[in-house]
Each structure stands twice: as structure tokens, then as C-alpha cells.
Enzyme design. Sequence first.
Site, PDB file in Angstrom:
ATOM      1  N   ARG A 348       0.828  -1.213   0.000  1.00 25.25           N
ATOM      2  CA  ARG A 348       0.000   0.000   0.000  1.00 25.25           C
ATOM      3  C   ARG A 348       0.861   1.261   0.000  1.00 25.25           C
ATOM      4  NH1 ARG A 348      -2.473   3.023   4.358  1.00 25.25           N
ATOM      5  NH2 ARG A 348      -4.246   4.225   3.552  1.00 25.25           N
ATOM      6  N   SER A 360      -6.920   2.325  -0.038  1.00 25.01           N
ATOM      7  CA  SER A 360      -7.070   1.951   1.370  1.00 25.01           C
ATOM      8  C   SER A 360      -6.975   0.429   1.512  1.00 25.01           C
ATOM      9  CB  SER A 360      -8.423   2.433   1.903  1.00 25.01           C
ATOM     10  OG  SER A 360      -9.480   1.692   1.306  1.00 25.01           O
ATOM     11  N   SER A 451     -18.370  -5.511   4.792  1.00 26.87           N
ATOM     12  CA  SER A 451     -18.629  -4.566   5.880  1.00 26.87           C
ATOM     13  C   SER A 451     -17.355  -4.431   6.706  1.00 26.87           C
ATOM     14  CB  SER A 451     -19.784  -5.063   6.758  1.00 26.87           C
ATOM     15  OG  SER A 451     -20.018  -4.171   7.835  1.00 26.87           O
ATOM     16  N   ASN A 452     -16.871  -3.204   6.868  1.00 32.15           N
ATOM     17  CA  ASN A 452     -15.584  -2.970   7.532  1.00 32.15           C
ATOM     18  C   ASN A 452     -15.774  -2.038   8.725  1.00 32.15           C
ATOM     19  OD1 ASN A 452     -12.935  -2.357   8.264  1.00 32.15           O
ATOM     20  ND2 ASN A 452     -12.221  -2.290   6.148  1.00 32.15           N
ATOM     21  N   GLY A 476     -12.179  -6.692  10.264  1.00 39.29           N
ATOM     22  CA  GLY A 476     -11.754  -6.054  11.503  1.00 39.29           C
ATOM     23  C   GLY A 476     -10.528  -5.181  11.309  1.00 39.29           C
ATOM     24  N   HIS A 503     -26.419 -21.084   4.728  1.00 40.96           N
ATOM     25  CA  HIS A 503     -26.146 -22.516   4.590  1.00 40.96           C
ATOM     26  C   HIS A 503     -27.030 -23.181   3.528  1.00 40.96           C
ATOM     27  CE1 HIS A 503     -23.986 -25.965   5.690  1.00 40.96           C
ATOM     28  NE2 HIS A 503     -23.883 -25.751   6.991  1.00 40.96           N
ATOM     29  N   ASP A 507     -21.899 -24.279   1.564  1.00 45.95           N
ATOM     30  CA  ASP A 507     -21.499 -25.249   2.574  1.00 45.95           C
ATOM     31  C   ASP A 507     -20.232 -24.776   3.276  1.00 45.95           C
ATOM     32  OD1 ASP A 507     -23.614 -26.968   1.954  1.00 45.95           O
ATOM     33  OD2 ASP A 507     -22.476 -27.880   0.311  1.00 45.95           O
TER      34      ASP A 507
END
Length: 530
Positions: A348, A360, A451-452, A476, A503, A507
Amino acid sequence: MPRLSDTMTEGTVATWLKKVGDVIKEGDILAEIETDKATMEFESFNSGTLLYIGIPEGETASVDSLLAIIGHEGEDISGMISGAVVAPQTNTEETKSTTDNTQPTTSLPKGVVVVTMPRLSDTMTDGTVATWLKKVGDAVKEGDILAEIETDKATMEFESFNTGTLLFIGINEGESAPVDSVLAIIGPEGTNITGIAENYKKGSVTAAPATTTSETTATPTPSNNDSHTVSDRIFASPLAKQMAKAKGINLSQIKGSGENGRITKSDVENYSPSQNAAPSHVAESATENTAPAAVVKPFVPAGETYSEEIKNSQMRKIIAKRLSESIFTAPHFYLTIEVAMDEAMKSRVIINAVPDTKVSFNDMVIKACAMALKKHPKVNSQWREDAIIINHHVNIGVAVAVEDGLVVPVLKFTDQMNLSQIGGNVKDLAGRAKNKKLQPNEMEGSTFTVSNLGMFGITEFTSIINQPNSAILSVGAIVEKPVVRNGQIVVGNTMKVTLACDHRTVDGATGAQFLQTLRLYLENPVTMLA
């Protein structure tokens, strides 16, 4: 043929997802319809058997043309097809209300038109009037902006398709009502409209009397210092917005010549860069540098209770509905891995050393997901009762926190973008999402979601799947910690990611293989440049 956008006059059937003879349930997707803005899925509001298709794939027809007939299997529909009885698709409540109306549309006084709450997105069921730009008694021309309406996805301008005088407002600012409720009545000045709103039962909300509305509804007045803004918003025709975007022109620098300073096509065509440059620069600087005013909280003496009621926005209602449906219908399971991010951090720094480049870690995650999805298309799927849909195109939704909740703008064909393109697009979409400037089609069609919460210091979390996707990745923070490398304890940088899977379609082994590929790309970023 439904009207799926505020400017749609005709639609093209891109794909039929049902064929004649198929059993249809309320909520089933009948077809994909191409509008002037996007290709959108069209749901059935009725249950029965598909008896007739009126517009074949690839053909175009005007709004309200006969699209299909649904009824009982074996029912005789020859009279409908020949034109004896043709009505646009409606739901049961609407059918009943048309029958019950004491003053149907056909008996309205000459020139009078009842304007109903429009359906401005494919998922909209209710709308909230954010701002009225006209007041009772104002002259209205076709194309004038009547109001700003908040949907479940964005706040959008609503244009008038009629000319006349605004005789009645049925939904006040801040109030919500179902689609097809009486929004306004337009007609010749001085026309007696007594009883029209009360007897018009397309929606479940009864409109308020005209006299009350005219007293309580206020219209924002444009400032003398800024001829094209009301409440600091920029007003422009859809065509003007398209042209400005194509030319790379900032609309805030253009002085509108239309009603209330509205920017028109000719304003964009005649714009020169020196025009209004100084005032616009001042306005932009003020916007960027002014901190939001602090919220004054009420004083609560010790030992006393205090609660506050905040009215749910349309966005919050839809978020609650969708997430509840997802968690209770899709059997979720979660897979977590820890990724070494040392090489990603070095890469980066090198990438961002290139002029005019800003990438980013989230952009790198999105790119890695896009490439991993191409190798594991089962994760890029969606559940349907009769089949599993495997998407071979990759459209990644990026969760963005906004004031009222959460929106998910979509990067179309993400796998075909490089890191810089992903970074630029995410920045643009996130910025417009926070300003409620996204269009509905920019939040549709995702096949996977990221989603961060790493920027908030969250190291690990799980997300609810954004249906109809089959998976969502929770990202995370990067944490510096002791790690074991080649039998030695060293300082390393790691990041945890959690994949939530449906599910029914994915799987455990499939999800695990996807995460292995994702780790390979993130721990060896050079592989993403191939």
C-alpha cells in the site's frame, strides 16, 4: 408495464423469469425490466397462474401497456387479450378501493389530477415528504419539482407531470404514507375539489382537508445569496445532472435559470469555468471546515428517569425489516480467519507513492474478494425456492454508515476494476451516500457484501447477510501483535475477517476454500496485480 422510476415513460422487458403456465406467488420476480435508469426486477403483487405474456423479451412498451395476465389456471382471458378488459397490475386492496370509490378518477372535475405518492424504487412501500417546494395556490408547470421524497434508499426530487395550480397537499412535511396515497391535487385555479381527497382510497392514509394543509404547510424560500439552493441543496433537472457528470462540472458552480434557481440543460451547456467561481469556492470551504453543532442533551437530575422518542425514518424501518427477514429466513453460519497484513501494508505504501493514487486497506480487501469470488462462484450466489442462482458477474456491495442507518452502494463488475478504480468509486459512492445523493439503481444488484469496522478499532465481528446475497465479509482492524514465523516469535500485523454464509447455498467447505483464496491474495498483494 409498471412505472419503476420517476421519469420512466416506457420500459423494455430484458428477461422473463416466468413462463406461461407457471404458478406465481405474491413476491415472485416476474421479469427484469429495463427503464431509463437501470434494469430492475419486477415483483408480482398477485398469486395465481401466469396465463398470458403481452410483451416478449427485448420489446419495448409504454407504461401501463399490458405486460401479463395472472389468474386461475384454465380461465378464459380471450376478452382481455382482445382489449375488452385491460387494467394495469394492482394488488387486492387497490382493486377493492377502486370499486369502493364514491368519486373515481373518471368523475374528477375537468383538468383536475390526483397526484399519488410515487414508487421511486423497486422496494419502496412507503415514502416520507422531506420538503415541499410548492405551496397550495402556486402555479405548477410540467417538470417543476413538487417535493423531495425520502424513500427506503435515498431522498429524491419528485417532478410534476402536469400543469395547473396546486390545489391541495395531502401529506405534510415529515409525514409518511404508503405508495399511491394522495400526495397532492393539481387543477385549474379556483376548482372546487371538496371530497376528492377523502373519497380517493388508493392508499390507506386519508388526506387532510385542503384548508388545514394550506395553513400548516410552509414552502422554503430561496436565499437571495444563492439562487439555486433551498435548505443548502442543489436543484437541477435529471438531464442537467447527467450532462454535468459527463462533463465533470460541479453543479454548485452553476447559476440556474429555471424556477427557484433550478439548473437546466441549457445552463450546463452555457456554463463557463469562470462563472460563479468565487462564491462556489467560499461555499465549499465553509462546508468542509464547519464542524457540526454540538447536540445539547437535556439535564436529568440524579435518580430520575428520562427517555426520548425518535421517529423511525423510512430507511430505519426498511433496515429493521430486511435484517429481520434475513436472520430469520437464512440459516447463518460464520467462518473466521486471521490474515497476515505485513506485505499488504508494504504494498500500500508503494502504491500510494504514485501521484494522484490513494488506495485503502478496504479497497485491497474488496479487490481480493472480487478475485476470490471468480474462483468460488458458489459464494457469489443467491437462494430461490426452485433453484440456486450462480452469478458469474461480481457486483460487490460496500456497507456505508450514514446518519439514519446503513446503505450499501454497489460496485458493478468489481472484478474488472483495478485498485485505483475501486478506491475512486468507493470514495465517490460513500460520499454521496452520506449526503443522500445516491440513486436507487446504485444500491441494487449486489452479489456479495463487504462490511468494515476496522477504522473504529473493532477487531472481530459478525454481520447479517444482505439478501439476496449468500454471504457477507466482516473486516476487523489491523492489529500489531506477537506472531510465530518460522519457529520464531516476531512482531507482526494481522487482521481478522469473518465470512457469514447462508447454509442453503454455501457449505462450510465452500466458504473455507473461499477464505483460503482470499488470504492468499491479501498476504501476497502482487498476485492481485496480475
